[in-house]
Design a protein around this motif. Structure first.
Motif, PDB file in Angstrom:
ATOM      1  N   GLN A 125       1.250 -38.127  11.747  1.00  0.00           N
ATOM      2  CA  GLN A 125      -0.053 -38.214  11.095  1.00  0.00           C
ATOM      3  C   GLN A 125      -0.010 -37.438   9.779  1.00  0.00           C
ATOM      4  O   GLN A 125       0.709 -36.453   9.651  1.00  0.00           O
ATOM      5  CB  GLN A 125      -1.143 -37.605  11.979  1.00  0.00           C
ATOM      6  N   ARG A 126      -0.804 -37.907   8.834  1.00  0.00           N
ATOM      7  CA  ARG A 126      -0.940 -37.174   7.576  1.00  0.00           C
ATOM      8  C   ARG A 126      -1.633 -35.841   7.866  1.00  0.00           C
ATOM      9  O   ARG A 126      -2.693 -35.796   8.472  1.00  0.00           O
ATOM     10  CB  ARG A 126      -1.762 -37.995   6.578  1.00  0.00           C
ATOM     11  N   GLN A 127      -1.020 -34.754   7.435  1.00  0.00           N
ATOM     12  CA  GLN A 127      -1.524 -33.427   7.776  1.00  0.00           C
ATOM     13  C   GLN A 127      -2.510 -32.893   6.749  1.00  0.00           C
ATOM     14  O   GLN A 127      -3.462 -32.213   7.103  1.00  0.00           O
ATOM     15  CB  GLN A 127      -0.339 -32.467   7.906  1.00  0.00           C
ATOM     16  N   PHE A 128      -2.282 -33.186   5.473  1.00  0.00           N
ATOM     17  CA  PHE A 128      -3.065 -32.559   4.418  1.00  0.00           C
ATOM     18  C   PHE A 128      -3.822 -33.617   3.616  1.00  0.00           C
ATOM     19  O   PHE A 128      -3.250 -34.294   2.759  1.00  0.00           O
ATOM     20  CB  PHE A 128      -2.156 -31.735   3.503  1.00  0.00           C
ATOM     21  N   PRO A 129      -5.124 -33.773   3.877  1.00  0.00           N
ATOM     22  CA  PRO A 129      -5.920 -34.750   3.124  1.00  0.00           C
ATOM     23  C   PRO A 129      -5.933 -34.428   1.636  1.00  0.00           C
ATOM     24  O   PRO A 129      -5.781 -33.260   1.224  1.00  0.00           O
ATOM     25  CB  PRO A 129      -7.317 -34.597   3.734  1.00  0.00           C
ATOM     26  N   ASP A 130      -6.139 -35.464   0.826  1.00  0.00           N
ATOM     27  CA  ASP A 130      -6.150 -35.277  -0.626  1.00  0.00           C
ATOM     28  C   ASP A 130      -7.189 -34.257  -1.074  1.00  0.00           C
ATOM     29  O   ASP A 130      -7.024 -33.598  -2.111  1.00  0.00           O
ATOM     30  CB  ASP A 130      -6.416 -36.611  -1.325  1.00  0.00           C
ATOM     31  N   GLY A 131      -8.260 -34.083  -0.304  1.00  0.00           N
ATOM     32  CA  GLY A 131      -9.301 -33.141  -0.676  1.00  0.00           C
ATOM     33  C   GLY A 131      -8.844 -31.705  -0.765  1.00  0.00           C
ATOM     34  O   GLY A 131      -9.519 -30.870  -1.382  1.00  0.00           O
ATOM     35  N   ILE A 132      -7.679 -31.382  -0.193  1.00  0.00           N
ATOM     36  CA  ILE A 132      -7.183 -30.011  -0.270  1.00  0.00           C
ATOM     37  C   ILE A 132      -6.911 -29.617  -1.717  1.00  0.00           C
ATOM     38  O   ILE A 132      -6.967 -28.428  -2.073  1.00  0.00           O
ATOM     39  CB  ILE A 132      -5.923 -29.843   0.600  1.00  0.00           C
ATOM     40  N   LEU A 133      -6.635 -30.613  -2.572  1.00  0.00           N
ATOM     41  CA  LEU A 133      -6.339 -30.328  -3.978  1.00  0.00           C
ATOM     42  C   LEU A 133      -7.577 -29.882  -4.747  1.00  0.00           C
ATOM     43  O   LEU A 133      -7.450 -29.288  -5.828  1.00  0.00           O
ATOM     44  CB  LEU A 133      -5.745 -31.570  -4.650  1.00  0.00           C
ATOM     45  N   ASP A 134      -8.759 -30.139  -4.211  1.00  0.00           N
ATOM     46  CA  ASP A 134     -10.001 -29.815  -4.906  1.00  0.00           C
ATOM     47  C   ASP A 134     -10.553 -28.444  -4.538  1.00  0.00           C
ATOM     48  O   ASP A 134     -11.555 -28.006  -5.109  1.00  0.00           O
ATOM     49  CB  ASP A 134     -11.067 -30.870  -4.593  1.00  0.00           C
ATOM     50  N   ARG A 135      -9.912 -27.762  -3.610  1.00  0.00           N
ATOM     51  CA  ARG A 135     -10.445 -26.489  -3.132  1.00  0.00           C
ATOM     52  C   ARG A 135      -9.966 -25.340  -4.012  1.00  0.00           C
ATOM     53  O   ARG A 135      -8.761 -25.191  -4.266  1.00  0.00           O
ATOM     54  CB  ARG A 135     -10.031 -26.255  -1.681  1.00  0.00           C
ATOM     55  N   ALA A 136     -10.912 -24.517  -4.440  1.00  0.00           N
ATOM     56  CA  ALA A 136     -10.579 -23.376  -5.293  1.00  0.00           C
ATOM     57  C   ALA A 136      -9.872 -22.274  -4.521  1.00  0.00           C
ATOM     58  O   ALA A 136      -9.215 -21.423  -5.131  1.00  0.00           O
ATOM     59  CB  ALA A 136     -11.849 -22.824  -5.941  1.00  0.00           C
ATOM     60  N   ASP A 137     -10.005 -22.275  -3.179  1.00  0.00           N
ATOM     61  CA  ASP A 137      -9.411 -21.214  -2.372  1.00  0.00           C
ATOM     62  C   ASP A 137      -8.040 -21.585  -1.819  1.00  0.00           C
ATOM     63  O   ASP A 137      -7.497 -20.863  -0.986  1.00  0.00           O
ATOM     64  CB  ASP A 137     -10.344 -20.837  -1.216  1.00  0.00           C
ATOM     65  N   VAL A 138      -7.460 -22.683  -2.288  1.00  0.00           N
ATOM     66  CA  VAL A 138      -6.160 -23.142  -1.787  1.00  0.00           C
ATOM     67  C   VAL A 138      -5.275 -23.552  -2.965  1.00  0.00           C
ATOM     68  O   VAL A 138      -5.756 -24.122  -3.947  1.00  0.00           O
ATOM     69  CB  VAL A 138      -6.321 -24.345  -0.832  1.00  0.00           C
ATOM     70  N   ARG A 139      -3.991 -23.227  -2.854  1.00  0.00           N
ATOM     71  CA  ARG A 139      -3.002 -23.696  -3.817  1.00  0.00           C
ATOM     72  C   ARG A 139      -1.776 -24.200  -3.064  1.00  0.00           C
ATOM     73  O   ARG A 139      -1.359 -23.602  -2.074  1.00  0.00           O
ATOM     74  CB  ARG A 139      -2.557 -22.567  -4.752  1.00  0.00           C
ATOM     75  N   LEU A 140      -1.222 -25.294  -3.547  1.00  0.00           N
ATOM     76  CA  LEU A 140       0.068 -25.778  -3.065  1.00  0.00           C
ATOM     77  C   LEU A 140       1.058 -25.720  -4.207  1.00  0.00           C
ATOM     78  O   LEU A 140       0.728 -26.099  -5.348  1.00  0.00           O
ATOM     79  CB  LEU A 140      -0.025 -27.224  -2.559  1.00  0.00           C
ATOM     80  N   TRP A 141       2.268 -25.250  -3.927  1.00  0.00           N
ATOM     81  CA  TRP A 141       3.346 -25.258  -4.906  1.00  0.00           C
ATOM     82  C   TRP A 141       4.562 -25.932  -4.302  1.00  0.00           C
ATOM     83  O   TRP A 141       4.792 -25.880  -3.085  1.00  0.00           O
ATOM     84  CB  TRP A 141       3.736 -23.839  -5.319  1.00  0.00           C
ATOM     85  N   GLY A 142       5.343 -26.555  -5.165  1.00  0.00           N
ATOM     86  CA  GLY A 142       6.600 -27.153  -4.741  1.00  0.00           C
ATOM     87  C   GLY A 142       7.686 -26.874  -5.761  1.00  0.00           C
ATOM     88  O   GLY A 142       7.405 -26.663  -6.948  1.00  0.00           O
ATOM     89  N   ARG A 143       8.923 -26.865  -5.288  1.00  0.00           N
ATOM     90  CA  ARG A 143      10.069 -26.689  -6.181  1.00  0.00           C
ATOM     91  C   ARG A 143      10.650 -28.064  -6.471  1.00  0.00           C
ATOM     92  O   ARG A 143      11.064 -28.782  -5.571  1.00  0.00           O
ATOM     93  CB  ARG A 143      11.118 -25.781  -5.528  1.00  0.00           C
ATOM     94  N   LYS A 144      10.642 -28.423  -7.738  1.00  0.00           N
ATOM     95  CA  LYS A 144      11.039 -29.769  -8.146  1.00  0.00           C
ATOM     96  C   LYS A 144      12.540 -30.000  -7.962  1.00  0.00           C
ATOM     97  O   LYS A 144      13.364 -29.113  -8.137  1.00  0.00           O
ATOM     98  CB  LYS A 144      10.673 -30.003  -9.607  1.00  0.00           C
ATOM     99  N   CYS A 145      12.845 -31.241  -7.598  1.00  0.00           N
ATOM    100  CA  CYS A 145      14.224 -31.691  -7.544  1.00  0.00           C
ATOM    101  C   CYS A 145      14.236 -33.179  -7.892  1.00  0.00           C
ATOM    102  O   CYS A 145      13.183 -33.784  -8.113  1.00  0.00           O
ATOM    103  CB  CYS A 145      14.839 -31.431  -6.167  1.00  0.00           C
TER     104      CYS A 145
END
Length: 219
Positions: A125-145
């Motif tokens: 199942q999809r774990q993280f809905p797109d709405g997580i990107l709109d929250r001011a109290d949450v950040r996601l980071w990734g290391r590009k490859c």
């Protein structure tokens, strides 16, 4: 404990993203309906009246509870320990380089980030809905490859701390801690780990500040 309260804040955030009902108070978090993947029916802070709070939930399918003190024996309620871990605390400047790391801000990048995360934490199942990107109290980071991302983390902000979770990828712990520390603007970084991830965190300078246990129904 601040780390346990931050974890309860995370649960509330994940339920809010899905418009699910729950109870959130000083003792922790209790769901009022089936939880998303990787989440239990309750996560309770140290000092909570665990048996009293979870007894009404014991008949729920797939019941699981996170005992934030790690001190309760819930075998008498028909539960068995799934795993034990340590709450963690990092207080101080984290100066690890964060080259190639970028904040995840688009739905396409979120999908690519979750695909990379799923390589070590598979879910149907999809774990993280797109709405997580709109929250001011949450950040996601990734290391590009070349293929998208090969490491990542999520930070969730609480009143007195910032939580580090869903950290994956070789060598990710140090830059993940640094990114969380920057996001927290002086707040301590908290979380929990077990096994090799716990050893890695302790080697980097995190402190273990108390146990936790996740209890589940057998089978």
């Amino acid at each position: 404990m601040m780390a346990a309260q931050n974890n309860a804040d995370w649960y509330a955030m994940m339920w809010d993203l899905r418009d699910l009902r729950y109870t959130r108070d000083a003792q922790g978090f209790r769901a009022m309906g089936p939880p998303p993947p990787y989440h239990g029916w309750a996560t309770l802070v140290p000092g909570a009246a665990v048996e009293e709070l979870i007894t009404p939930l014991l008949d729920k399918p797939g019941f699981a509870v996170k005992d934030g003190s790690g001190m309760h024996d819930l075998t008498g309620l028909g539960l068995v320990p799934m795993f034990t871990a340590q709450w963690l605390w990092y207080d101080g400047a984290a100066g690890a380089p964060t080259d190639r790391w970028e904040q995840v801000t688009t739905t396409a990048d979120l999908a690519a980030w979750e695909e990379a995360w799923n390589a070590s934490s598979p879910s149907d199942q999809r774990q993280f809905p797109d709405g997580i990107l709109d929250r001011a109290d949450v950040r996601l980071w990734g290391r590009k490859c070349d293929r998208g991302f090969d490491a990542g983390l999520i930070a969730n902000l609480s009143q007195g701390c910032v939580g580090l979770s869903n950290c994956f990828g070789q060598g990710a712990r140090n830059p993940a801690t640094a990114l969380c520390a920057q996001f927290g603007q002086g707040r301590p970084v908290v979380g929990y780990e077990r096994g090799e991830d716990l050893k890695e965190a302790l080697n980097f300078g995190w402190q273990a500040v108390g146990p936790l246990t996740v209890w589940v129904k057998p089978g």
